[in-house]
Write an enzyme that holds these catalytic residues in place. Structure first.
Site, PDB file in Angstrom:
ATOM      1  N   ARG A 209      -3.414  -1.593  -5.830  1.00 49.19           N
ATOM      2  CA  ARG A 209      -3.645  -0.590  -4.968  1.00 49.19           C
ATOM      3  C   ARG A 209      -5.113  -0.483  -4.726  1.00 49.19           C
ATOM      4  NH1 ARG A 209       1.110  -1.288  -3.909  1.00 49.19           N
ATOM      5  NH2 ARG A 209       2.709   0.210  -4.096  1.00 49.19           N
ATOM      6  N   GLU A 238      -5.905   1.577   3.910  1.00 51.11           N
ATOM      7  CA  GLU A 238      -5.017   0.489   4.415  1.00 51.11           C
ATOM      8  C   GLU A 238      -4.031   1.375   5.572  1.00 51.11           C
ATOM      9  OE1 GLU A 238      -2.659  -1.800   2.030  1.00 51.11           O
ATOM     10  OE2 GLU A 238      -4.260  -2.298   0.831  1.00 51.11           O
ATOM     11  N   HIS A 255      -3.068  -7.229   1.802  1.00 48.78           N
ATOM     12  CA  HIS A 255      -1.921  -6.857   1.093  1.00 48.78           C
ATOM     13  C   HIS A 255      -0.767  -7.622   1.082  1.00 48.78           C
ATOM     14  CE1 HIS A 255      -0.235  -2.827  -0.852  1.00 48.78           C
ATOM     15  NE2 HIS A 255       0.075  -3.837  -1.425  1.00 48.78           N
TER      16      HIS A 255
END
Length: 376
Positions: A209, A238, A255
């Site tokens: 993360r 994000e 990601h």
């Protein structure tokens, strides 16, 4: 039965098509109106599943998330309403582990600094951290594990403190969930002080993360320490990474560390199995039926691969440089981050590539890495 599903979730039609009407939606912009008459809701990590989204729906029977994590889902709310929930723990663990391993091989080649002989510290020893360790240990790399929660639970593996790991590791790979409070908070686990304390020439890989690293602090530290090498698949804010940070990463991606075809299919398939179980009907589909054939039937090995040859084998399966180039060109465009994720459909896992080797050397390590057909 109405099945509202994130449009980016693969293999929904062949798996769920016979179970009801499939309604694809944009998961990031999903509204209560779009789900108010859904019987089933299937999401990814970009959708916040909570009272605000679901209060207007009185008939929801199942929520599934094709993800490892659940921090985007209000589990207590679903429990209060008696709505069954399932996620897909471990569905993309192999993909993330191989991504981190490939990134390390790429860094080794770029800086002419072999991976072999380095010590790798893995922060977070759950599914993805364990998959990364599996790749590294198959290749003969010393691995240090840090996971105070696993250690407290009695996990039999050997764990070290984070301070010990930072002191001894040449490479650090992050694999923790995001937790924003409590004794083991991971929000900004790597703050400015911790980043500055990293050994000279440390490689830092983050595919868990973005918020686990203070990205603003990371920019500041990189401005002072060019010796630190970064691989960033996840970003604070994000889908809008800090533009100033991107040039400081050796490899930058949107990601997608877990985005192998196998991992994506596995995530959807696990939800299909769970829904069939809830409906008390047989799950008669097979995961293997979903995947297309790999474009290489097999690769013949004339000798045991050295590190350079191993990287070439890895690139046959997944060339990280391609996604890095696409990211740098597209992340700042409108919806660029999400468009790249949506269009990421090509990556396979090591198991897709069969290796043929009939020499005398020991090559079980290639099989342990995940390649198929070794020695046959």
């Amino acid at each position: 039965m109405k099945i509202v599903v994130d449009e980016n979730m693969p293999y929904v039609e062949p798996l769920f098509g016979a179970l009801g009407e499939i309604i694809p939606v944009n998961g990031r912009t999903l509204t209560p109106e779009q789900v108010q008459d859904a019987d089933v809701l299937l999401v990814r990590s970009v959708t916040r599943v909570n009272a605000a989204l679901l209060d207007a729906n009185p008939k929801l029977k199942f929520v599934g998330s094709a993800t490892i994590g659940t921090d985007h889902v209000d589990l207590a709310y679903l429990a209060r309403r008696g709505i069954p929930f399932s996620n897909a723990p471990g569905c993309n663990a192999t993909a993330v582990g191989e991504f981190a391993f490939i990134a390390m091989l790429e860094l080794a080649a770029r800086f002419n600094s072999p991976l072999k002989g380095k010590v790798v510290g893995i922060v977070g020893a759950g599914n993805t951290g364990s998959a990364t360790a599996k790749c590294l240990e198959a290749y003969g790399i010393k691995v240090l594990l840090n996971d105070p929660i696993k250690a407290a639970e009695g996990d039999p593996r050997h764990f070290v403190s984070l301070e010990t790991l930072l002191h001894q590791a040449d490479i650090i790979s992050l694999h923790v969930p995001i937790t924003r409070s409590g004794e083991h908070k991971t929000l900004h686990l790597f703050d400015e002080a911790r980043l500055m304390s990293l050994k000279p020439n440390t490689w830092l890989v983050n595919c868990c993360r973005g918020d686990v690293i203070d990205n603003q602090a990371l920019i500041k530290v990189k401005q002072q320490r060019d010796d630190l090498k970064l691989v960033l698949d996840v970003w604070e804010g994000e889908p809008h990474p800090m533009p100033e940070l991107v040039p400081f990463a050796e490899f930058a991606t949107p990601h997608i560390a877990g985005y192998s075809l196998e991992g994506k299919a596995r995530g959807t398939f696990m939800l299909y199995q769970k829904l069939c179980e809830l409906l008390a009907i047989p799950a008669n589909k097979r995961l293997s039926e979903l995947l297309p054939p790999f474009h290489f039937k097999a690769v013949e090995l004339e000798q045991t691969p050295d590190e350079k040859a191993l990287l070439q084998l890895a690139r046959f399966v997944y060339d990280l440089r391609d996604d890095d180039a696409v990211f740098r060109n597209g992340f700042a465009k409108e919806n660029g981050f999400d468009i790249m994720r949506k269009n990421h459909k090509h990556r396979r896992e090591f198991s897709a590539l069969a290796l043929a080797y009939h020499g005398q050397s020991e090559v079980d390590w290639l099989s342990n890495l995940g390649f198929s057909g070794v020695g046959r």
